[in-house]
Design a protein around this motif. Structure first.
Motif, PDB file in Angstrom:
ATOM      1  N   ASN A 235       0.808  -1.218   0.000  1.00  0.00           N
ATOM      2  CA  ASN A 235       0.000   0.000   0.000  1.00  0.00           C
ATOM      3  C   ASN A 235       0.843   1.271   0.000  1.00  0.00           C
ATOM      4  O   ASN A 235       0.424   2.297  -0.545  1.00  0.00           O
ATOM      5  N   MET A 236       2.032   1.224   0.604  1.00  0.00           N
ATOM      6  CA  MET A 236       2.847   2.432   0.654  1.00  0.00           C
ATOM      7  C   MET A 236       3.376   2.837  -0.721  1.00  0.00           C
ATOM      8  O   MET A 236       3.845   3.962  -0.904  1.00  0.00           O
ATOM      9  N   TRP A 237       3.302   1.942  -1.706  1.00  0.00           N
ATOM     10  CA  TRP A 237       3.794   2.257  -3.049  1.00  0.00           C
ATOM     11  C   TRP A 237       2.671   2.577  -4.030  1.00  0.00           C
ATOM     12  O   TRP A 237       2.941   2.838  -5.202  1.00  0.00           O
ATOM     13  N   LEU A 238       1.424   2.571  -3.570  1.00  0.00           N
ATOM     14  CA  LEU A 238       0.305   2.780  -4.499  1.00  0.00           C
ATOM     15  C   LEU A 238       0.325   4.176  -5.121  1.00  0.00           C
ATOM     16  O   LEU A 238       0.171   4.333  -6.337  1.00  0.00           O
ATOM     17  N   GLU A 239       0.507   5.195  -4.288  1.00  0.00           N
ATOM     18  CA  GLU A 239       0.462   6.560  -4.824  1.00  0.00           C
ATOM     19  C   GLU A 239       1.630   6.849  -5.762  1.00  0.00           C
ATOM     20  O   GLU A 239       1.422   7.389  -6.861  1.00  0.00           O
ATOM     21  N   PRO A 240       2.882   6.509  -5.390  1.00  0.00           N
ATOM     22  CA  PRO A 240       3.969   6.711  -6.365  1.00  0.00           C
ATOM     23  C   PRO A 240       3.754   5.937  -7.659  1.00  0.00           C
ATOM     24  O   PRO A 240       4.081   6.432  -8.747  1.00  0.00           O
ATOM     25  N   LEU A 241       3.187   4.731  -7.553  1.00  0.00           N
ATOM     26  CA  LEU A 241       2.917   3.940  -8.755  1.00  0.00           C
ATOM     27  C   LEU A 241       1.883   4.629  -9.636  1.00  0.00           C
ATOM     28  O   LEU A 241       2.017   4.672 -10.869  1.00  0.00           O
ATOM     29  N   ALA A 242       0.851   5.182  -9.008  1.00  0.00           N
ATOM     30  CA  ALA A 242      -0.215   5.834  -9.774  1.00  0.00           C
ATOM     31  C   ALA A 242       0.281   7.078 -10.500  1.00  0.00           C
ATOM     32  O   ALA A 242      -0.291   7.476 -11.523  1.00  0.00           O
ATOM     33  N   ARG A 243       1.348   7.697  -9.999  1.00  0.00           N
ATOM     34  CA  ARG A 243       1.850   8.935 -10.599  1.00  0.00           C
ATOM     35  C   ARG A 243       2.886   8.694 -11.695  1.00  0.00           C
ATOM     36  O   ARG A 243       3.399   9.651 -12.276  1.00  0.00           O
ATOM     37  N   LEU A 244       3.189   7.452 -11.971  1.00  0.00           N
ATOM     38  CA  LEU A 244       4.168   7.140 -13.007  1.00  0.00           C
ATOM     39  C   LEU A 244       3.613   7.415 -14.397  1.00  0.00           C
ATOM     40  O   LEU A 244       2.402   7.325 -14.629  1.00  0.00           O
ATOM     41  N   ASP A 245       4.508   7.722 -15.319  1.00  0.00           N
ATOM     42  CA  ASP A 245       4.125   7.757 -16.724  1.00  0.00           C
ATOM     43  C   ASP A 245       3.939   6.310 -17.182  1.00  0.00           C
ATOM     44  O   ASP A 245       4.706   5.425 -16.810  1.00  0.00           O
ATOM     45  N   GLY A 246       2.961   6.074 -17.999  1.00  0.00           N
ATOM     46  CA  GLY A 246       2.717   4.715 -18.471  1.00  0.00           C
ATOM     47  C   GLY A 246       1.408   4.170 -17.953  1.00  0.00           C
ATOM     48  O   GLY A 246       0.541   4.907 -17.453  1.00  0.00           O
ATOM     49  N   ARG A 247       1.255   2.860 -18.028  1.00  0.00           N
ATOM     50  CA  ARG A 247       0.003   2.198 -17.635  1.00  0.00           C
ATOM     51  C   ARG A 247       0.321   1.152 -16.563  1.00  0.00           C
ATOM     52  O   ARG A 247       0.719   0.026 -16.872  1.00  0.00           O
ATOM     53  N   PRO A 630      16.578  16.423  -8.447  1.00  0.00           N
ATOM     54  CA  PRO A 630      15.152  16.474  -8.777  1.00  0.00           C
ATOM     55  C   PRO A 630      14.317  15.716  -7.753  1.00  0.00           C
ATOM     56  O   PRO A 630      14.842  14.855  -7.049  1.00  0.00           O
ATOM     57  N   PRO A 631      13.025  16.026  -7.675  1.00  0.00           N
ATOM     58  CA  PRO A 631      12.169  15.362  -6.692  1.00  0.00           C
ATOM     59  C   PRO A 631      12.211  13.835  -6.834  1.00  0.00           C
ATOM     60  O   PRO A 631      12.445  13.306  -7.925  1.00  0.00           O
ATOM     61  N   SER A 632      11.964  13.170  -5.738  1.00  0.00           N
ATOM     62  CA  SER A 632      12.050  11.706  -5.725  1.00  0.00           C
ATOM     63  C   SER A 632      11.102  11.057  -6.725  1.00  0.00           C
ATOM     64  O   SER A 632      11.444  10.060  -7.362  1.00  0.00           O
ATOM     65  N   GLN A 633       9.908  11.620  -6.864  1.00  0.00           N
ATOM     66  CA  GLN A 633       8.952  11.025  -7.802  1.00  0.00           C
ATOM     67  C   GLN A 633       9.506  11.070  -9.227  1.00  0.00           C
ATOM     68  O   GLN A 633       9.311  10.131 -10.008  1.00  0.00           O
ATOM     69  N   GLU A 634      10.217  12.154  -9.561  1.00  0.00           N
ATOM     70  CA  GLU A 634      10.816  12.242 -10.894  1.00  0.00           C
ATOM     71  C   GLU A 634      11.916  11.202 -11.066  1.00  0.00           C
ATOM     72  O   GLU A 634      12.047  10.577 -12.121  1.00  0.00           O
ATOM     73  N   ARG A 635      12.736  11.001 -10.024  1.00  0.00           N
ATOM     74  CA  ARG A 635      13.790   9.996 -10.109  1.00  0.00           C
ATOM     75  C   ARG A 635      13.205   8.586 -10.192  1.00  0.00           C
ATOM     76  O   ARG A 635      13.733   7.726 -10.906  1.00  0.00           O
ATOM     77  N   ASN A 637      10.291   7.831 -11.516  1.00  0.00           N
ATOM     78  CA  ASN A 637       9.743   7.704 -12.860  1.00  0.00           C
ATOM     79  C   ASN A 637      10.857   7.458 -13.888  1.00  0.00           C
ATOM     80  O   ASN A 637      10.718   6.621 -14.789  1.00  0.00           O
ATOM     81  N   ALA A 638      11.961   8.170 -13.720  1.00  0.00           N
ATOM     82  CA  ALA A 638      13.079   7.993 -14.655  1.00  0.00           C
ATOM     83  C   ALA A 638      13.671   6.588 -14.546  1.00  0.00           C
ATOM     84  O   ALA A 638      14.036   5.974 -15.564  1.00  0.00           O
ATOM     85  N   VAL A 640      12.069   3.887 -13.729  1.00  0.00           N
ATOM     86  CA  VAL A 640      11.129   2.984 -14.399  1.00  0.00           C
ATOM     87  C   VAL A 640      11.327   3.038 -15.906  1.00  0.00           C
ATOM     88  O   VAL A 640      11.373   2.000 -16.584  1.00  0.00           O
ATOM     89  N   GLN A 641      11.444   4.250 -16.448  1.00  0.00           N
ATOM     90  CA  GLN A 641      11.613   4.389 -17.893  1.00  0.00           C
ATOM     91  C   GLN A 641      12.907   3.746 -18.377  1.00  0.00           C
ATOM     92  O   GLN A 641      12.944   3.067 -19.413  1.00  0.00           O
ATOM     93  N   ASN A 642      13.987   3.927 -17.614  1.00  0.00           N
ATOM     94  CA  ASN A 642      15.273   3.334 -18.003  1.00  0.00           C
ATOM     95  C   ASN A 642      15.207   1.810 -17.982  1.00  0.00           C
ATOM     96  O   ASN A 642      15.737   1.143 -18.882  1.00  0.00           O
ATOM     97  N   LEU A 643      14.559   1.262 -16.960  1.00  0.00           N
ATOM     98  CA  LEU A 643      14.461  -0.192 -16.881  1.00  0.00           C
ATOM     99  C   LEU A 643      13.526  -0.728 -17.960  1.00  0.00           C
ATOM    100  O   LEU A 643      13.750  -1.823 -18.504  1.00  0.00           O
ATOM    101  N   TYR A 644      12.495   0.043 -18.296  1.00  0.00           N
ATOM    102  CA  TYR A 644      11.595  -0.339 -19.384  1.00  0.00           C
ATOM    103  C   TYR A 644      12.368  -0.426 -20.699  1.00  0.00           C
ATOM    104  O   TYR A 644      12.213  -1.389 -21.469  1.00  0.00           O
ATOM    105  N   GLU A 645      13.186   0.582 -20.944  1.00  0.00           N
ATOM    106  CA  GLU A 645      13.972   0.575 -22.189  1.00  0.00           C
ATOM    107  C   GLU A 645      14.964  -0.585 -22.208  1.00  0.00           C
ATOM    108  O   GLU A 645      15.198  -1.195 -23.265  1.00  0.00           O
ATOM    109  N   ALA A 646      15.529  -0.916 -21.049  1.00  0.00           N
ATOM    110  CA  ALA A 646      16.442  -2.060 -20.976  1.00  0.00           C
ATOM    111  C   ALA A 646      15.701  -3.359 -21.276  1.00  0.00           C
ATOM    112  O   ALA A 646      16.236  -4.251 -21.951  1.00  0.00           O
TER     113      ALA A 646
END
Length: 677
Positions: A235-247, A630-635, A637-638, A640-646
């Motif tokens: 539950n502690m990760w729900l809000e950061p997860l919801a704010r990510l770019d993507g689905r 940069p804010p933690s949420q931005e880091r 998100n970044a 996630v995007q880097n691991l997605y590309e990998a």
């Protein structure tokens, strides 16, 4: 006498008295003993349900008890009947046997119905209308114990009435009524097996799930498996997860976990079987975030098209924060440099190149330090951790120091104490549970002594309470789905098929208003025991001037505020050894188990000139949680995007490699890429 022992003794005594009264015969005593046993059965189901399994293990389940109760009644009736009148009770016996046969038939059909309603995929926040979901059968038709008590009551009452009157009519009427009710119940359940009333079959559900994956096209997911009390870790990760770019999507493994995930608009999918879990391989899902380790984690790690990262459910200096299992993931995401160093020192196989610093996106809700206490009271949050699985006495301060810490705080007339124990306190060591109960009683006693010496609450209290009740109702409406008592997983899946539009924003807004009113509605002098879901831990941070805790992630999170904090040393180490062993203690006041340092700690909190650790807290915050920009949420998100590309690059390389081997192309390209060769 403990409640369980009392209930067991009463039930056993009722059966003994009933047997003696049936043999005597003594009709008034027989009826009284029967009534007592029925009342105790009701108490069992209402207040002592855990005893039911104990009785079942001893081969004395409710069916056995009910049959014995009725047989003793029949024996009593026959003993009181005239010698030539016993034959007239033969139909009663036949009817009673028929009723029990119907009871067993209902149970058999209920099992079949349950199987048709046990789907291979359980969801929330996903439109599942295509699966022909329907409300569950009534609870009485699915629970044999409840059903036998209710359906058999007319027969039992009729037999008792016949014993009292000497007439066979009440027994015949009661048994007939029970049989009719059971027959109707059997018919209702049997109708659920008709093709038009069943959910679609397993293959159709799997096809529907594949179609949903293809339509939704998830990119990142939160994978979670755990016990009944561990949902907070996800539950502690729900809000950061919801704010990510993507689905985003949430992947669960245990059916009971689906309703325990807090309110969210993110689609939730429970995949209990490994075979169903493997269907994710052919989806667009590329990144799975793991907040905890579990036995079932190894199953999802087998999917080659997904990259996996471990984020943990909080960082501390405990050994569990550097579990060797972490090397199984593609990356390990940590808050700041301290955790990177911790993994290097632990030497558990996690390479430095695989450690990514993302901060703690949850901590955006923690307010920064605004100076010493401004009012009459210093609010102190005592939030000890639990005893852990390894039996280390230094894990929790509750056992050795908790009462001393609380007594020292309560002795200061200018302190308001917030006590927030870990939810698992006492789950391993009974001494921790006992100490927790004594601490709560100390706080209640202090409130009783203090309440008479303080001015009455302000005239606005009634208005605040009314508004708080309104917000509580609104939050419950937004975050809690209302189900019938007899609802099963399929019915819940039907009710929770789609979140209310704009619900997430409404929950955030209403929660903030609720927390503000909650603290405003409390007398400023009153100590609080905080154990409910609301207010959350970070809300307690925001109203506190000081934290006292153990070596745990609570300390790391509290550092986001840069407020003073103390750590209780029950490890047996000297203070220099304790500070060297646990970096999170570097900027803390270390308290000994006797809590003798509490007065000096409070003085430093109230007078900034005596606070010698302010600069150390700022430095440690940077080391533990990383930079503010940069804010933690931005880091996050970044990362996630880097691991997605990998993951995408790995998928492409695998497809090229397989295409280069003609003998494997036709057999394996489809499996790896989901495309036709």
């Amino acid at each position: 006498m403990p409640a369980r022992a009392l209930v067991t003794a009463l039930l056993a005594a009722a059966f003994v008295v009933q047997a003696l009264a049936a043999l005597a015969p003594n009709v008034p005593l027989l009826i009284a003993a029967t009534a007592v046993s029925l009342v105790v059965e009701g108490v069992l189901y209402r207040w002592q349900p855990e005893l039911l399994s104990v009785f079942a293990k001893s081969q004395a389940d409710l069916t056995v008890r009910h049959v014995l109760r009725d047989l003793l009644l029949v024996a009593g009736v026959l003993r009181t009947a005239e010698q030539d009148g016993e034959a007239q009770y033969a139909p009663v016996l036949v009817g009673l046997l028929g009723f029990y046969a119907l009871h067993f038939a209902i149970q058999a059909v209920s099992v079949l119905v349950r199987r048709t309603r046990t789907l291979p995929v359980v969801t929330r926040n996903i439109d599942a209308s295509a699966l022909r979901l329907s409300p569950a059968p009534h609870m009485l038709l699915r629970r044999p114990g409840h059903r036998l008590l209710v359906f058999g009551l007319p027969a039992t009452a009729g037999l008792a009435a016949s014993a009292a009157t000497g007439s066979v009519v009440p027994a015949v009427a009661g048994v007939a009524l029970s049989a009719v009710v059971a027959l109707v119940g059997l018919g209702v359940l049997t109708s659920r097996l008709l093709p038009s009333r069943r959910p679609v079959d397993e293959q159709a559900v799997l096809d529907w799930f594949d179609a949903w994956l293809a339509e939704y096209r998830p990119t990142v997911g939160l994978y979670f498996s755990g016990g009944v009390s561990s949902a907070y870790q996800a539950n502690m990760w729900l809000e950061p997860l919801a704010r990510l770019d993507g689905r985003p999507v949430i992947i669960l493994r245990e059916r009971f976990m689906v309703p325990k995930i807090a309110a969210t608009d993110i689609p939730i999918v429970c995949l209990p079987k490994v075979a169903t879990l493997m269907r994710l391989e052919h989806s667009t899902l590329r990144v799975l975030i793991h907040p905890s380790n579990s036995g079932k984690t190894s199953q999802v790690l087998r999917i080659p098209t997904i990259k996996h990262t471990f984020v943990n459910h909080g960082e501390s200096d405990k050994l569990s924060s550097c579990n060797p299992y972490a090397k199984a993931y593609d990356e390990v995401w940590v808050a700041g440099p301290a955790a990177r160093e911790r993994y290097a020192l632990a030497d558990v196989g996690v390479e430095d190149k695989d450690v990514v610093e993302i901060g703690r996106p949850q901590l955006d809700a923690v307010r920064p330090y605004a100076g010493p206490p401004a009012g009459d009271y210093t609010t102190v949050l005592y939030a000890p951790t639990w005893e852990g699985w390894d039996g280390n006495p230094g894990n929790t301060s509750v056992i050795e120091a908790g009462e001393n810490v609380v007594r020292a705080l309560l002795a200061d007339p200018g302190v308001r104490l917030l006590y927030k124990p870990h939810p698992l306190t006492g789950s391993v060591d009974p001494r921790a549970g006992a100490a927790d109960r004594r601490i709560r009683e100390l706080i209640r006693a202090a409130n009783r002594e203090r309440s008479g010496a303080r001015p009455a609450p302000s005239a606005d209290l009634d208005r605040l309470t009314t508004e708080l009740d309104r917000l509580t109702t609104e939050l419950d409406r937004l975050t809690t789905s209302v189900f019938r008592p007899s609802a099963d997983q399929v019915e819940r899946m039907q009710v929770q098929s789609a979140p209310e539009p704009g619900r997430a924003e409404a929950v955030e807004r209403t929660t903030a208003a609720w927390e503000e009113l909650y603290w405003a509605s409390l007398p400023e002098w009153e100590h609080q025991i905080v154990t409910d879901v609301r207010p959350a831990l970070y809300s307690c941070f925001n109203v506190s001037d000081l934290l006292i805790s153990d070596v745990s992630s609570v300390v790391s999170d509290f550092l986001a505020s840069e407020k003073p904090y103390a750590v209780v040393n029950t490890s047996g180490l000297s203070e220099p050894e304790f500070r060297a062993a646990f970096p999170t203690v570097t900027a803390a006041t270390v308290l000994t188990p006797d809590a003798s340092g509490v007065p000096g700690l409070l003085a430093a909190v109230r007078d900034p000139e005596k606070d010698e650790l302010a600069e150390a807290r700022r430095e440690l915050k940077l080391r533990l949680l990383g930079p503010a920009e940069p804010p933690s949420q931005e880091r996050f998100n970044a990362a996630v995007q880097n691991l997605y590309e990998a993951a995408e690059a790995h998928r492409t390389r695998m497809a090229r490699r397989l295409n280069a081997v003609p003998s494997q192309r036709r057999e394996t390209v489809t499996e790896v890429t989901g495309a036709t060769p």
